[in-house]
Write a protein that holds these residues in place. Structure first.
Motif, PDB file in Angstrom:
ATOM      1  N   ALA A  57       0.838  -1.204   0.000  1.00 41.60           N
ATOM      2  CA  ALA A  57       0.000   0.000   0.000  1.00 41.60           C
ATOM      3  C   ALA A  57       0.875   1.258   0.000  1.00 41.60           C
ATOM      4  CB  ALA A  57      -0.920  -0.011   1.221  1.00 41.60           C
ATOM      5  N   ASN A  58       1.925   1.237   0.801  1.00 43.42           N
ATOM      6  CA  ASN A  58       2.815   2.403   0.875  1.00 43.42           C
ATOM      7  C   ASN A  58       3.538   2.629  -0.455  1.00 43.42           C
ATOM      8  OD1 ASN A  58       2.039   2.658   3.517  1.00 43.42           O
ATOM      9  ND2 ASN A  58       4.016   2.113   4.414  1.00 43.42           N
ATOM     10  N   ARG A  59       3.948   1.547  -1.081  1.00 43.11           N
ATOM     11  CA  ARG A  59       4.667   1.670  -2.367  1.00 43.11           C
ATOM     12  C   ARG A  59       3.783   2.381  -3.392  1.00 43.11           C
ATOM     13  NH1 ARG A  59       5.328  -0.802  -6.911  1.00 43.11           N
ATOM     14  NH2 ARG A  59       3.706  -2.349  -6.497  1.00 43.11           N
ATOM     15  N   GLN A  60       2.518   2.039  -3.371  1.00 41.80           N
ATOM     16  CA  GLN A  60       1.598   2.689  -4.313  1.00 41.80           C
ATOM     17  C   GLN A  60       1.383   4.158  -3.946  1.00 41.80           C
ATOM     18  OE1 GLN A  60      -1.960   0.306  -4.885  1.00 41.80           O
ATOM     19  NE2 GLN A  60      -0.731  -1.548  -5.140  1.00 41.80           N
ATOM     20  N   SER A  61       1.278   4.435  -2.649  1.00 43.48           N
ATOM     21  CA  SER A  61       1.055   5.830  -2.226  1.00 43.48           C
ATOM     22  C   SER A  61       2.207   6.744  -2.606  1.00 43.48           C
ATOM     23  CB  SER A  61       0.905   5.920  -0.707  1.00 43.48           C
ATOM     24  OG  SER A  61      -0.275   5.344  -0.292  1.00 43.48           O
ATOM     25  N   ILE A  62       3.402   6.228  -2.506  1.00 42.99           N
ATOM     26  CA  ILE A  62       4.572   7.100  -2.667  1.00 42.99           C
ATOM     27  C   ILE A  62       4.991   7.249  -4.133  1.00 42.99           C
ATOM     28  CG2 ILE A  62       6.519   5.473  -2.500  1.00 42.99           C
ATOM     29  CD1 ILE A  62       7.553   7.363  -0.193  1.00 42.99           C
ATOM     30  N   ALA A  63       4.386   6.441  -5.001  1.00 42.78           N
ATOM     31  CA  ALA A  63       4.756   6.489  -6.426  1.00 42.78           C
ATOM     32  C   ALA A  63       4.565   7.898  -6.977  1.00 42.78           C
ATOM     33  CB  ALA A  63       3.922   5.484  -7.220  1.00 42.78           C
ATOM     34  N   GLY A  64       5.583   8.425  -7.619  1.00 36.62           N
ATOM     35  CA  GLY A  64       5.487   9.747  -8.234  1.00 36.62           C
ATOM     36  C   GLY A  64       5.950  10.888  -7.351  1.00 36.62           C
ATOM     37  N   LYS A  65       6.151  10.631  -6.045  1.00 38.34           N
ATOM     38  CA  LYS A  65       6.661  11.693  -5.168  1.00 38.34           C
ATOM     39  C   LYS A  65       8.122  12.002  -5.529  1.00 38.34           C
ATOM     40  CE  LYS A  65       3.129  12.291  -2.374  1.00 38.34           C
ATOM     41  NZ  LYS A  65       2.431  13.586  -2.305  1.00 38.34           N
ATOM     42  N   ALA A  66       8.507  13.255  -5.298  1.00 39.37           N
ATOM     43  CA  ALA A  66       9.870  13.668  -5.677  1.00 39.37           C
ATOM     44  C   ALA A  66      10.933  12.850  -4.939  1.00 39.37           C
ATOM     45  CB  ALA A  66      10.044  15.158  -5.372  1.00 39.37           C
ATOM     46  N   TYR A  67      10.541  12.345  -3.759  1.00 40.70           N
ATOM     47  CA  TYR A  67      11.511  11.612  -2.928  1.00 40.70           C
ATOM     48  C   TYR A  67      11.319  10.102  -3.020  1.00 40.70           C
ATOM     49  CZ  TYR A  67       7.296  12.480  -0.198  1.00 40.70           C
ATOM     50  OH  TYR A  67       5.986  12.597   0.178  1.00 40.70           O
ATOM     51  N   GLU A  68      10.583   9.667  -4.012  1.00 37.74           N
ATOM     52  CA  GLU A  68      10.286   8.230  -4.128  1.00 37.74           C
ATOM     53  C   GLU A  68      11.550   7.375  -4.152  1.00 37.74           C
ATOM     54  OE1 GLU A  68       8.223   7.190  -7.735  1.00 37.74           O
ATOM     55  OE2 GLU A  68       8.107   5.054  -7.208  1.00 37.74           O
ATOM     56  N   ARG A  69      12.640   7.893  -4.744  1.00 40.12           N
ATOM     57  CA  ARG A  69      13.862   7.079  -4.840  1.00 40.12           C
ATOM     58  C   ARG A  69      14.476   6.760  -3.476  1.00 40.12           C
ATOM     59  NH1 ARG A  69      15.369  12.325  -5.907  1.00 40.12           N
ATOM     60  NH2 ARG A  69      17.374  13.086  -5.119  1.00 40.12           N
ATOM     61  N   PHE A  70      14.032   7.465  -2.435  1.00 44.23           N
ATOM     62  CA  PHE A  70      14.535   7.176  -1.098  1.00 44.23           C
ATOM     63  C   PHE A  70      13.679   6.144  -0.361  1.00 44.23           C
ATOM     64  CE2 PHE A  70      16.322  11.279  -2.135  1.00 44.23           C
ATOM     65  CZ  PHE A  70      17.634  11.127  -1.718  1.00 44.23           C
ATOM     66  N   PHE A  71      12.663   5.641  -1.004  1.00 45.61           N
ATOM     67  CA  PHE A  71      11.786   4.627  -0.398  1.00 45.61           C
ATOM     68  C   PHE A  71      12.449   3.264  -0.624  1.00 45.61           C
ATOM     69  CE2 PHE A  71       7.932   1.843  -0.694  1.00 45.61           C
ATOM     70  CZ  PHE A  71       7.390   2.114   0.551  1.00 45.61           C
ATOM     71  N   ASN A  72      13.162   2.817   0.383  1.00 46.86           N
ATOM     72  CA  ASN A  72      14.014   1.639   0.224  1.00 46.86           C
ATOM     73  C   ASN A  72      13.566   0.497   1.135  1.00 46.86           C
ATOM     74  OD1 ASN A  72      16.101  -0.162  -0.086  1.00 46.86           O
ATOM     75  ND2 ASN A  72      17.539   1.006   1.168  1.00 46.86           N
ATOM     76  N   PRO A  73      13.095  -0.594   0.583  1.00 42.07           N
ATOM     77  CA  PRO A  73      12.617  -1.697   1.422  1.00 42.07           C
ATOM     78  C   PRO A  73      13.722  -2.544   2.024  1.00 42.07           C
ATOM     79  CG  PRO A  73      12.405  -2.272  -0.897  1.00 42.07           C
ATOM     80  CD  PRO A  73      12.916  -0.861  -0.856  1.00 42.07           C
ATOM     81  N   GLU A  74      14.983  -2.272   1.664  1.00 46.60           N
ATOM     82  CA  GLU A  74      16.079  -3.092   2.204  1.00 46.60           C
ATOM     83  C   GLU A  74      16.384  -2.640   3.626  1.00 46.60           C
ATOM     84  OE1 GLU A  74      17.367  -5.675   0.567  1.00 46.60           O
ATOM     85  OE2 GLU A  74      15.939  -5.230  -1.044  1.00 46.60           O
ATOM     86  N   LEU A  75      16.025  -3.444   4.608  1.00 46.06           N
ATOM     87  CA  LEU A  75      16.246  -3.104   6.014  1.00 46.06           C
ATOM     88  C   LEU A  75      17.454  -3.878   6.520  1.00 46.06           C
ATOM     89  CD1 LEU A  75      12.558  -3.544   7.257  1.00 46.06           C
ATOM     90  CD2 LEU A  75      13.644  -1.413   6.519  1.00 46.06           C
ATOM     91  N   ALA A  76      18.324  -3.200   7.234  1.00 48.76           N
ATOM     92  CA  ALA A  76      19.481  -3.887   7.821  1.00 48.76           C
ATOM     93  C   ALA A  76      19.764  -3.315   9.194  1.00 48.76           C
ATOM     94  CB  ALA A  76      20.705  -3.725   6.917  1.00 48.76           C
ATOM     95  N   VAL A  77      20.211  -4.171  10.093  1.00 43.27           N
ATOM     96  CA  VAL A  77      20.488  -3.750  11.475  1.00 43.27           C
ATOM     97  C   VAL A  77      21.821  -4.353  11.922  1.00 43.27           C
ATOM     98  CG1 VAL A  77      18.040  -3.522  12.071  1.00 43.27           C
ATOM     99  CG2 VAL A  77      19.195  -5.706  12.442  1.00 43.27           C
ATOM    100  N   PRO A  78      22.446  -3.753  12.924  1.00 46.22           N
ATOM    101  CA  PRO A  78      23.707  -4.323  13.414  1.00 46.22           C
ATOM    102  C   PRO A  78      23.478  -5.704  14.039  1.00 46.22           C
ATOM    103  CG  PRO A  78      23.397  -2.077  14.215  1.00 46.22           C
ATOM    104  CD  PRO A  78      22.102  -2.504  13.603  1.00 46.22           C
ATOM    105  N   VAL A  79      24.358  -6.630  13.709  1.00 45.59           N
ATOM    106  CA  VAL A  79      24.254  -7.987  14.271  1.00 45.59           C
ATOM    107  C   VAL A  79      24.270  -7.938  15.798  1.00 45.59           C
ATOM    108  CG1 VAL A  79      25.410 -10.228  14.449  1.00 45.59           C
ATOM    109  CG2 VAL A  79      25.350  -9.007  12.249  1.00 45.59           C
ATOM    110  N   THR A  80      25.131  -7.098  16.360  1.00 45.54           N
ATOM    111  CA  THR A  80      25.245  -7.054  17.826  1.00 45.54           C
ATOM    112  C   THR A  80      23.932  -6.596  18.469  1.00 45.54           C
ATOM    113  OG1 THR A  80      26.177  -4.855  17.564  1.00 45.54           O
ATOM    114  CG2 THR A  80      27.736  -6.645  17.949  1.00 45.54           C
ATOM    115  N   ALA A  81      23.283  -5.613  17.847  1.00 45.88           N
ATOM    116  CA  ALA A  81      22.026  -5.117  18.420  1.00 45.88           C
ATOM    117  C   ALA A  81      20.937  -6.174  18.298  1.00 45.88           C
ATOM    118  CB  ALA A  81      21.600  -3.834  17.705  1.00 45.88           C
ATOM    119  N   ALA A  82      20.828  -6.805  17.117  1.00 43.20           N
ATOM    120  CA  ALA A  82      19.789  -7.829  16.922  1.00 43.20           C
ATOM    121  C   ALA A  82      19.961  -8.955  17.938  1.00 43.20           C
ATOM    122  CB  ALA A  82      19.849  -8.366  15.495  1.00 43.20           C
ATOM    123  N   LYS A  83      21.211  -9.362  18.154  1.00 41.32           N
ATOM    124  CA  LYS A  83      21.447 -10.469  19.103  1.00 41.32           C
ATOM    125  C   LYS A  83      21.180 -10.040  20.539  1.00 41.32           C
ATOM    126  CE  LYS A  83      24.473 -13.491  16.517  1.00 41.32           C
ATOM    127  NZ  LYS A  83      25.834 -14.021  16.316  1.00 41.32           N
TER     128      LYS A  83
END
Ligand code: ZN
Length: 327
Positions: A57-83
């Motif tokens: 739903a969010n991907r569709q909402s943000i389509a065409g916005k000037a900042y759409e290229r910053f909508f990045n689904p790749e999430l990453a976190v520090p291994v130490t924090a996750a553990k």
């Protein structure tokens, strides 16, 4: 108590908890390995089903916005924090309560957050603590983010593309008024947020406030080098303020970037009673079944949410600011 389905139903009926909360690199600078002091990063590989649907739903909402290229689904976190978050709740002595004396400890220049974590404190209170470095970022960028993103709900989605739904303020003109400073724009301008915390839908109002109103000594803040506070009390969506949450985000410029120190307390902790209608807020939570077990689950989900969103924001903020910081 509840299994996941009951929990979700319950929280929908609580008119909500509050929280605002980072990222991994997309386009420009935000490289994952940079996000936290030399720690290796790991992709986030689990997302609740409702959150997966929200992303579409969010991907569709943000389509065409000037900042759409910053909508990045790749999430990453520090291994130490996750553990660290997978080792069960913190011991009480590792936690701070929301008392004035305890939150003042954050402002002691020698104080450092021992590790990220979560716990259940008195009054069935969900507690979360975190600290991270935003490489190449500044407090000026962080301040800008908090006045820029609530202007359009799609901007809020950049922060956590799968879990953020809506963010708006009571007085959008004041928020967007570039002739006012940061404090004038967000303090006393109630901010309504809707987001998924794990599988739970939260709909809350955050009352961002001057540090002194929350119990933080402005002189001690300045001595510790904190130049931005995006902190406040929060509660359900009601016409009068009701408190069930205290949230602290304190930021300072450090070598190589910006340090963010965060704390959350959600529940009926007696030390929250210095905020408006906290006893009412505690009662509402209690009546909705927010007990110790619920608080523990909530605390873990919130700790994961905070870890994901602030790492994500860290990855995105410098490039986003370069692109839109003058707007
Ligand atoms: Zn969030």
């Amino acid at each position: 108590m509840p299994n996941g389905i009951q929990r979700r139903g319950l929280l929908k009926s609580i008119p909500a908890l509050a929280v605002a909360n980072g990222i991994s690199g997309l386009a420009a600078t935000g490289t994952a390995e940079a996000a936290t002091e030399g720690s290796a990063m790991t992709p986030v590989t689990y997302l609740p089903v409702a959150v997966q649907r929200q992303f579409e739903a969010n991907r569709q909402s943000i389509a065409g916005k000037a900042y759409e290229r910053f909508f990045n689904p790749e999430l990453a976190v520090p291994v130490t924090a996750a553990k660290a978050l997978q080792m069960g709740p913190l011991a009480k002595e590792e936690c701070l309560t929301p008392s004035v004396a305890d939150i003042q400890r954050l402002l002691d220049p020698s104080f450092t957050t021992p590790k990220p974590g979560y716990a259940v404190l008195d009054g069935s209170t969900a507690y979360v603590q975190n600290r991270l470095i935003f490489p190449e970022a500044t407090t000026e960028m962080f301040r800008w983010w908090f006045v820029w993103h609530p202007v359009e709900r799609e901007r809020y989605m950049l922060w956590f593309p799968q879990a953020h739904i809506e963010n708006s303020v009571k007085d959008p003109e004041r928020l967007a008024d570039g002739s006012r400073n940061y404090e004038d724009r967000i303090y006393g301008n109630p901010n309504r947020i809707k987001e998924w915390i794990g599988p739970n839908l939260l709909d809350s109002i955050i009352y961002f406030s001057e540090p002194a109103k929350l119990g933080l000594d402005p002189k001690a803040l300045a001595r510790a080098g904190f130049t931005v506070s995006a902190s406040g009390f929060a509660g359900p969506v009601t016409s009068e303020p009701i408190t069930h949450t205290l949230m602290l985000h304190l930021a300072r410029d450090v070598e190589g970037g910006m340090e963010l120190v965060s704390r959350y307390w959600i529940g009926g902790h007696p030390e929250l009673r210095r905020f408006p209608n906290a006893e009412k807020g505690a009662r509402m939570l209690r009546e909705a079944g927010f007990n110790d077990e619920f608080a523990e689950n909530m605390a873990y989900e919130l700790a994961v949410h905070d870890m994901i969103e602030f790492n994500h924001l860290a990855g995105l903020l410098p490039a986003l600011y370069r692109a839109f910081g003058s707007v």
